[in-house]
Motif scaffolding. Structure first.
Motif, PDB file in Angstrom:
ATOM      1  N   LEU A  33       5.133  -4.631   7.579  1.00  0.00           N
ATOM      2  CA  LEU A  33       4.510  -3.404   7.630  1.00  0.00           C
ATOM      3  C   LEU A  33       5.064  -2.427   7.372  1.00  0.00           C
ATOM      4  N   GLU A  36       5.352  -1.669   3.804  1.00  0.00           N
ATOM      5  CA  GLU A  36       4.029  -1.290   3.207  1.00  0.00           C
ATOM      6  C   GLU A  36       3.674   0.058   3.438  1.00  0.00           C
ATOM      7  N   GLN A  41       1.150   2.621   1.665  1.00  0.00           N
ATOM      8  CA  GLN A  41      -0.053   1.869   1.936  1.00  0.00           C
ATOM      9  C   GLN A  41      -0.530   2.218   3.364  1.00  0.00           C
ATOM     10  N   SER A  43      -1.208   0.282   6.433  1.00  0.00           N
ATOM     11  CA  SER A  43      -1.233  -1.079   6.902  1.00  0.00           C
ATOM     12  C   SER A  43      -1.537  -0.759   8.434  1.00  0.00           C
ATOM     13  N   LYS A  47      -3.623  -6.777  10.443  1.00  0.00           N
ATOM     14  CA  LYS A  47      -3.836  -7.206   9.074  1.00  0.00           C
ATOM     15  C   LYS A  47      -2.682  -8.145   8.544  1.00  0.00           C
ATOM     16  N   GLN A  48      -1.674  -7.922   9.479  1.00  0.00           N
ATOM     17  CA  GLN A  48      -0.300  -8.601   9.025  1.00  0.00           C
ATOM     18  C   GLN A  48      -0.198 -10.040   9.348  1.00  0.00           C
TER      19      GLN A  48
END
Length: 159
Positions: A33, A36, A41, A43, A47-48
């Motif tokens: 995370l 990213e 991004q 994040s 959603k990980q």
């Protein structure tokens, strides 16, 4: 909710191992995370897949520990109105988490397949006019035009 005759100490040991694996997955998910987010991004933790998998492992461990406690009568009977709903809540939450993780992994697999298909299509599509209109294609067109012209002449009575 009997554990099929397994020794509660063995199940407790397996639960501790699962808690360790869950913590490891959460740590790895947080690292991904952060990577990213460092790449720019946007994040979010939910959603990980690593974080969700770690949470699921820990929930399953607690569910099994509660199951051992219930079947071995570790808890006083006064706590049963609290323990049983807690057990069911953890059970359903872990089942939902498992479903979400499976759904997410299926989505990722679909995206990868689509990406691979797009890359294949881009590699196989001709990039220049010459490649699109090869000599064989041009020859076929000439033949069709000749046949069409001959058909028109026949219809006009000039053949």
């Amino acid at each position: 909710m009997l554990m099929l005759g397994l020794d509660p100490r063995l199940v407790a040991l397996l639960c501790l191992i699962f808690i360790g694996i869950g913590i490891f997955n959460i740590i790895q998910g947080r690292k991904r995370l952060r990577n990213e987010q460092a790449q720019g991004q946007r994040s979010v933790w939910y959603k990980q897949p690593g974080i969700l998998t770690g949470i699921e492992y820990i929930l399953l461990s607690f569910m099994f520990l509660l199951n051992i406690g219930i079947t071995s009568h570790w808890f006083p009977s006064d706590l049963n109105p609290i323990i049983y709903p807690l057990y069911l809540f953890i059970l359903f939450t872990s089942a939902i988490m498992a479903g979400v993780i499976i759904y997410m992994s299926m989505q990722v697999a679909r995206r990868r397949r689509a990406q691979m298909a797009n890359q294949e299509a881009q590699q196989t599509t001709p990039s220049t006019y010459k490649e699109v209109h090869s000599e064989a294609t041009l020859e076929k067109r000439r033949e069709r035009r000749k046949k069409a012209a001959a058909a028109r002449r026949r219809r006009a009575g000039k053949a």
